[in-house]
Scaffold this active site. Structure first.
Site, PDB file in Angstrom:
ATOM      1  N   CYS A 168      42.290  50.163  51.166  1.00  0.00           N
ATOM      2  CA  CYS A 168      43.390  51.101  51.414  1.00  0.00           C
ATOM      3  C   CYS A 168      44.729  50.373  51.344  1.00  0.00           C
ATOM      4  O   CYS A 168      45.477  50.281  52.324  1.00  0.00           O
ATOM      5  CB  CYS A 168      43.185  51.750  52.787  1.00  0.00           C
ATOM      6  SG  CYS A 168      44.220  53.197  53.046  1.00  0.00           S
ATOM      7  N   TYR A 222      38.369  29.362  46.509  1.00  0.00           N
ATOM      8  CA  TYR A 222      39.205  30.213  47.364  1.00  0.00           C
ATOM      9  C   TYR A 222      38.867  31.698  47.290  1.00  0.00           C
ATOM     10  O   TYR A 222      39.639  32.524  47.755  1.00  0.00           O
ATOM     11  CB  TYR A 222      40.697  29.986  47.081  1.00  0.00           C
ATOM     12  CG  TYR A 222      41.079  28.549  47.238  1.00  0.00           C
ATOM     13  CD1 TYR A 222      41.052  27.955  48.490  1.00  0.00           C
ATOM     14  CD2 TYR A 222      41.402  27.761  46.140  1.00  0.00           C
ATOM     15  CE1 TYR A 222      41.358  26.616  48.646  1.00  0.00           C
ATOM     16  CE2 TYR A 222      41.711  26.416  46.292  1.00  0.00           C
ATOM     17  CZ  TYR A 222      41.687  25.858  47.549  1.00  0.00           C
ATOM     18  OH  TYR A 222      41.987  24.528  47.706  1.00  0.00           O
TER      19      TYR A 222
END
Length: 443
Positions: free
Chosen positions: A370, A400
């Site tokens: 969202c 990462y």
């Protein structure tokens, strides 16, 4: 396919395979999103750093050790790979230290970093005989000395130096300018004060100096400038005290390619250039050779990894000024790859489960979160017939991705699997809904 690991290939039907494993089979067995690590590629890159830097420094009669910067990607099995290939391991927390030890890495082959280590982390490092503790402040020097005294040991120390050399692709990964949290300043004299404090402490052994100037560095010039300043500091300290520090750690930061248009640093060429620069610096400083070490992480793990996603929604969105962009929403996003939203990182993507004869169109790969900034790949050409259920592969996500992953929107973090010789095995299991509910404490 320079951005992909070495074993990636396409079958006649267009499906991607990595490590001899079909992407469709991997998705079916392990689910998506899925981090996939090409074990042979990872090992080859680790071995390449060790061999190239050893050979480059041997030309000058010197030695160079390689420590894998485990913050890029770590599990106990990965730690064992690194050890197998002759590297040490850098850790930056108690958790990373525990994983390295679990993988069989001896304490003496581990370097502990961190700008704000806890007492518990330092005590554990002393207990297991960590080979080098990189101190980052005067406060830490005092604390470590007291903890070492209480434990009845002498702690081996490197002092982290801020050299003032600016390097790295984003301000958040440039780590040697003055106004940031790491290290002790060379320019202000703080580094020299720290060296003096460690040197006179009866419970600290001054092994040397350490620096890390940033990440995604393409130019050897930055390493040259940093090395020259570090070697001058070492020589000045020897003149002042009569003690010639035996170690200089030049850190990491070697760039990799994330898109076909981007560049990576050539390890063999870089190793020779850096060795030559250090040789010049040693000669100019009029001192003996230190034992050099470096700390690659991303350059080993990054290209060895990819992320597999399943496509959900697709839609065309009109662009200001005309034209349109195809939005391709996948079942992951910023929770499994924070680098796009955090650093403005650029990636590419490819259809992984089939061949398509449809014309390519400008596309954006987005996640399910969202957030409007939940973007995985900002701009990439993908087939116009891409549809729900297709697989997408994003390369160069070995570094990462999983280590920065989150449970934003209570989304479950993906598994990490290793592939090699047509087989896959889990390195880090996928979160489960049971995990999520176990973390929650109900009223």
């Amino acid at each position: 396919m320079a951005v992909w690991s070495q074993s990636v290939a396409r079958a006649d039907d267009g499906a991607l395979a990595v490590g001899g494993c079909d992407a469709r089979a991997l998705a079916a067995e392990h689910g998506t999103p899925l981090y996939v690590v090409d074990e042979a590629d990872f090992r080859a890159r680790a071995r390449g750093f060790r061999e190239h830097f050893a050979a480059a420094f041997a030309r000058h009669g010197a030695q160079c050790d390689v420590f894998y910067a485990s913050k890029a990607l770590l599990s106990s099995q990965i730690a064992s790979w690194v050890l197998d290939e002759g590297l040490g391991v850098d850790v930056a927390s108690g958790g990373e230290l525990a994983l390295a030890l679990r993988g069989g890495v001896p304490g003496g082959r581990i370097t502990l970093h961190g700008n704000n280590k806890s007492d518990a982390e330092l005590i554990r490092a002393l207990e297991v005989g960590v080979g080098r503790i990189v101190v980052d402040s005067m406060t830490e020097i005092e604390v470590l000395g007291a903890l070492a005294a209480a434990a009845g040991v002498v702690a081996p120390v490197l002092v982290r130096v801020t050299t003032g050399v600016h390097a790295g692709g984003h301000e958040h990964i440039a780590t040697s300018h003055e106004d940031q949290k790491f290290g002790l300043s060379l320019a202000t004299g703080a580094a020299l004060d720290a060296l003096r404090a460690v040197h006179v402490s009866p419970r600290l052994e001054l092994r040397g100096i350490h620096t890390h100037i940033g990440s995604q560095i393409l130019s050897v010039d930055a390493f040259k400038d940093s090395a020259e300043r570090m070697l001058r500091l070492r020589a000045d300290f020897a003149v002042e005290t009569g003690y010639e520090m035996p170690e200089v750690d030049l850190g990491g930061g070697y760039a990799i390619a994330y898109t076909p248009e981007s560049e990576s640093m050539d390890v063999e060429r870089a190793s020779r250039a850096i060795a030559d620069v250090v040789a010049q610096g040693v000669e100019a400083a009029g001192a003996g050779w230190p034992h050099i070490s470096i700390e690659p992480g991303r350059a080993i793990a990054g290209p060895a990894g990819m992320t597999l996603y399943t496509v959900g929604v697709t839609k065309d969105v009109a662009l200001d000024g005309g034209g349109s962009r195809q939005y391709v929403a996948v079942d992951g996003g910023m929770s499994d790859n924070m680098r796009t939203i955090t650093y403005g990182a650029e990636y590419t993507a490819a259809l992984a489960n089939r061949h398509s004869g449809a014309p390519p169109v400008l596309s954006r790969v987005v996640g399910k979160h969202c957030e409007s900034g939940d973007i995985v790949v900002r701009d990439v050409d993908l087939p116009s017939d891409i549809a729900r259920g297709d697989l997408l592969a994003v390369p160069a996500t070995g570094a990462y991705g999983r280590v920065m992953a989150s449970n934003y929107n209570s989304v479950l973090r993906p598994a990490v699997v290793a592939v090699r010789d047509g087989r896959s095995r889990v390195l880090i299991r996928r979160d489960t809904m049971a995990d999520l509910l176990d973390w929650d404490v109900p009223l």
